[in-house]
Design a protein around this motif. Structure first.
Motif, PDB file in Angstrom:
ATOM      1  N   GLY A 157       0.817  -1.198   0.000  1.00  0.00           N
ATOM      2  CA  GLY A 157       0.000   0.000   0.000  1.00  0.00           C
ATOM      3  C   GLY A 157       0.856   1.255   0.000  1.00  0.00           C
ATOM      4  O   GLY A 157       2.051   1.213   0.255  1.00  0.00           O
ATOM      5  N   PRO A 158       0.241   2.413  -0.282  1.00  0.00           N
ATOM      6  CA  PRO A 158       0.986   3.670  -0.421  1.00  0.00           C
ATOM      7  C   PRO A 158       1.313   4.308   0.928  1.00  0.00           C
ATOM      8  O   PRO A 158       0.723   3.963   1.955  1.00  0.00           O
ATOM      9  CB  PRO A 158       0.004   4.556  -1.203  1.00  0.00           C
ATOM     10  N   ASP A 159       2.253   5.255   0.901  1.00  0.00           N
ATOM     11  CA  ASP A 159       2.541   6.063   2.087  1.00  0.00           C
ATOM     12  C   ASP A 159       1.373   7.025   2.338  1.00  0.00           C
ATOM     13  O   ASP A 159       0.792   7.577   1.393  1.00  0.00           O
ATOM     14  CB  ASP A 159       3.822   6.870   1.890  1.00  0.00           C
ATOM     15  N   ILE A 160       1.071   7.243   3.622  1.00  0.00           N
ATOM     16  CA  ILE A 160      -0.022   8.143   3.987  1.00  0.00           C
ATOM     17  C   ILE A 160       0.535   9.255   4.862  1.00  0.00           C
ATOM     18  O   ILE A 160       0.841   9.033   6.042  1.00  0.00           O
ATOM     19  CB  ILE A 160      -1.142   7.380   4.730  1.00  0.00           C
ATOM     20  N   PRO A 161       0.706  10.453   4.321  1.00  0.00           N
ATOM     21  CA  PRO A 161       1.251  11.562   5.106  1.00  0.00           C
ATOM     22  C   PRO A 161       0.315  11.982   6.236  1.00  0.00           C
ATOM     23  O   PRO A 161      -0.902  11.731   6.182  1.00  0.00           O
ATOM     24  CB  PRO A 161       1.399  12.686   4.072  1.00  0.00           C
ATOM     25  N   ALA A 162       0.868  12.647   7.233  1.00  0.00           N
ATOM     26  CA  ALA A 162       0.076  13.092   8.384  1.00  0.00           C
ATOM     27  C   ALA A 162      -1.067  14.008   7.956  1.00  0.00           C
ATOM     28  O   ALA A 162      -2.175  13.954   8.520  1.00  0.00           O
ATOM     29  CB  ALA A 162       0.981  13.788   9.394  1.00  0.00           C
ATOM     30  N   ALA A 163      -0.824  14.859   6.961  1.00  0.00           N
ATOM     31  CA  ALA A 163      -1.866  15.779   6.509  1.00  0.00           C
ATOM     32  C   ALA A 163      -3.068  15.020   5.939  1.00  0.00           C
ATOM     33  O   ALA A 163      -4.226  15.439   6.115  1.00  0.00           O
ATOM     34  CB  ALA A 163      -1.303  16.732   5.460  1.00  0.00           C
ATOM     35  N   LYS A 164      -2.813  13.908   5.265  1.00  0.00           N
ATOM     36  CA  LYS A 164      -3.901  13.106   4.711  1.00  0.00           C
ATOM     37  C   LYS A 164      -4.644  12.352   5.820  1.00  0.00           C
ATOM     38  O   LYS A 164      -5.859  12.170   5.744  1.00  0.00           O
ATOM     39  CB  LYS A 164      -3.349  12.128   3.674  1.00  0.00           C
ATOM     40  N   ARG A 165      -3.914  11.921   6.834  1.00  0.00           N
ATOM     41  CA  ARG A 165      -4.564  11.304   7.995  1.00  0.00           C
ATOM     42  C   ARG A 165      -5.521  12.298   8.654  1.00  0.00           C
ATOM     43  O   ARG A 165      -6.647  11.958   9.009  1.00  0.00           O
ATOM     44  CB  ARG A 165      -3.500  10.855   8.990  1.00  0.00           C
ATOM     45  N   ASP A 166      -5.080  13.536   8.793  1.00  0.00           N
ATOM     46  CA  ASP A 166      -5.930  14.568   9.398  1.00  0.00           C
ATOM     47  C   ASP A 166      -7.145  14.862   8.525  1.00  0.00           C
ATOM     48  O   ASP A 166      -8.220  15.206   9.038  1.00  0.00           O
ATOM     49  CB  ASP A 166      -5.123  15.844   9.616  1.00  0.00           C
ATOM     50  N   GLU A 167      -6.993  14.701   7.216  1.00  0.00           N
ATOM     51  CA  GLU A 167      -8.126  14.892   6.307  1.00  0.00           C
ATOM     52  C   GLU A 167      -9.207  13.850   6.566  1.00  0.00           C
ATOM     53  O   GLU A 167     -10.409  14.165   6.543  1.00  0.00           O
ATOM     54  CB  GLU A 167      -7.632  14.812   4.862  1.00  0.00           C
ATOM     55  N   LEU A 168      -8.787  12.614   6.843  1.00  0.00           N
ATOM     56  CA  LEU A 168      -9.760  11.581   7.204  1.00  0.00           C
ATOM     57  C   LEU A 168     -10.442  11.927   8.521  1.00  0.00           C
ATOM     58  O   LEU A 168     -11.664  11.775   8.658  1.00  0.00           O
ATOM     59  CB  LEU A 168      -9.073  10.218   7.308  1.00  0.00           C
ATOM     60  N   PHE A 169      -9.676  12.391   9.499  1.00  0.00           N
ATOM     61  CA  PHE A 169     -10.255  12.773  10.789  1.00  0.00           C
ATOM     62  C   PHE A 169     -11.359  13.820  10.612  1.00  0.00           C
ATOM     63  O   PHE A 169     -12.406  13.757  11.273  1.00  0.00           O
ATOM     64  CB  PHE A 169      -9.174  13.328  11.718  1.00  0.00           C
ATOM     65  N   LYS A 170     -11.137  14.783   9.730  1.00  0.00           N
ATOM     66  CA  LYS A 170     -12.130  15.835   9.513  1.00  0.00           C
ATOM     67  C   LYS A 170     -13.415  15.268   8.920  1.00  0.00           C
ATOM     68  O   LYS A 170     -14.511  15.736   9.228  1.00  0.00           O
ATOM     69  CB  LYS A 170     -11.543  16.916   8.607  1.00  0.00           C
ATOM     70  N   LYS A 171     -13.278  14.257   8.069  1.00  0.00           N
ATOM     71  CA  LYS A 171     -14.464  13.603   7.521  1.00  0.00           C
ATOM     72  C   LYS A 171     -15.241  12.890   8.630  1.00  0.00           C
ATOM     73  O   LYS A 171     -16.478  12.914   8.650  1.00  0.00           O
ATOM     74  CB  LYS A 171     -14.071  12.620   6.420  1.00  0.00           C
ATOM     75  N   LEU A 172     -14.512  12.278   9.556  1.00  0.00           N
ATOM     76  CA  LEU A 172     -15.167  11.575  10.656  1.00  0.00           C
ATOM     77  C   LEU A 172     -15.847  12.543  11.622  1.00  0.00           C
ATOM     78  O   LEU A 172     -16.803  12.172  12.313  1.00  0.00           O
ATOM     79  CB  LEU A 172     -14.144  10.715  11.403  1.00  0.00           C
ATOM     80  N   ASP A 173     -15.369  13.771  11.663  1.00  0.00           N
ATOM     81  CA  ASP A 173     -15.989  14.775  12.529  1.00  0.00           C
ATOM     82  C   ASP A 173     -17.414  15.107  12.097  1.00  0.00           C
ATOM     83  O   ASP A 173     -18.187  15.680  12.873  1.00  0.00           O
ATOM     84  CB  ASP A 173     -15.153  16.061  12.534  1.00  0.00           C
TER      85      ASP A 173
END
Length: 302
Positions: free
Chosen positions: A106-122
């Motif tokens: 699988g691909p690398d997932i930068p911290a900024a992209k992880r935070d983007e997922l968190f915002k969707k979960l919000d």
């Protein structure tokens, strides 16, 4: 609304051979390419059962585009975080005299992209359901499940967790609505081999004491057990049928349970038996379970 999260989606390249010989040229007699990953499988089966969901997670490259295309073909809504580099992994499933799997990274997932997922979960709301399932890519923190559950804690969101030993044990303090270990995983959590239904239920109660609300134990050809937060227990034998493909059967059980729970207004008995029938329907088919297949099997175990 039900949301599923797949941290490391994949294209599953499934091949069948009369026999597989390492170090030699092998020719297949059947091949199929399916978009997969545990959460994605849950969303597809939910859609087949007539239940809406939204698939979340990370996608990258040409394989990510194919996964998205296939989901759209199934009518499944999605809101993935798209990565600029790399590609979603490819898993090879070899089915011959024995099953062999080769899973990509699988691909690398930068911290900024992880935070983007968190915002969707919000954006999730009270009474929504969140399904966290599957492995964690090496570029995400080991405690990503815990971080997500802490983030949504106290908001009235039902959380389903289908993950391996450490991932599962570490989140019990957040009181997940449903966890789904298999019988071997349950024993491994406590360093024992569980041989009887009584032993399985006793250890399921230990998981409840640690925080789990409901425990669904899959036992492959031996059926399944359920321990509810209200103290009820249910057991079902596996429906009769020929095993064709074990990939996605556990995910289908989760989807079936959620379907039964939604359609019955929260009846755990209905949810449990629908889960068993749905998991078996996928195991007996080349593809994931459909509603007619599930209904036919459900009649044999209710």
């Amino acid at each position: 609304m039900i949301y599923t999260v797949t941290f490391n989606p994949a294209l599953d390249y499934i091949v069948r051979l009369d026999a597989f010989t390492a170090g030699a040229i092998n020719r297949v007699n059947y091949e199929q390419v399916l978009g997969g990953g545990k959460g994605i499988n849950v969303s597809i089966v939910l859609g087949n059962m007539g239940i809406k969901s939204t698939a979340l997670g990370f996608l990258a490259g040409f394989t990510g585009e194919e996964i998205k295309r296939q989901l759209e073909g199934f009518g499944v809504a999605h809101d993935f975080v798209h990565l600029e580099s790399g590609f979603s992994r490819i898993n090879v499933k070899i089915k011959a005299n024995r099953e062999t799997e080769i899973n990509g990274q699988g691909p690398d997932i930068p911290a900024a992209k992880r935070d983007e997922l968190f915002k969707k979960l919000d954006r999730l709301k009270e009474n929504d359901t969140l399904v966290l399932a599957g492995s964690i890519p090496k570029t995400l923190p080991d405690d990503i499940y815990e971080r997500i559950m802490e983030r949504v804690d106290g908001r009235g969101i039902r959380i389903v967790v289908d993950a391996e030993k450490k991932l599962l044990l570490n989140v019990l303090t957040y009181h997940p609505f449903l966890i789904k270990p298999n019988n071997h995983e349950l024993g491994d959590m406590f360093g024992v081999v569980l041989k009887s239904d009584e032993e399985l239920l006793a250890h399921a109660k230990k998981l409840q004491k640690k925080g789990a609300r409901n425990v669904l134990i899959s036992m492959a050809g031996d059926g399944a057990l359920f321990l509810g937060e209200d103290g009820t227990t249910y057991k079902s034998p596996a429906p009769k049928g020929r095993l064709v493909n074990s990939v996605g059967a556990g995910d289908s059980m989760v989807a079936g349970f959620l379907t039964g729970f939604e359609e019955s207004g929260g009846d755990y008995r209905r949810a449990f038996f629908q889960g068993v029938a749905t998991g078996s329907a996928s195991a007996f088919s080349e593809d994931l379970a459909t509603r007619p297949e599930v209904e036919a099997l459900l009649k044999t175990i209710l």
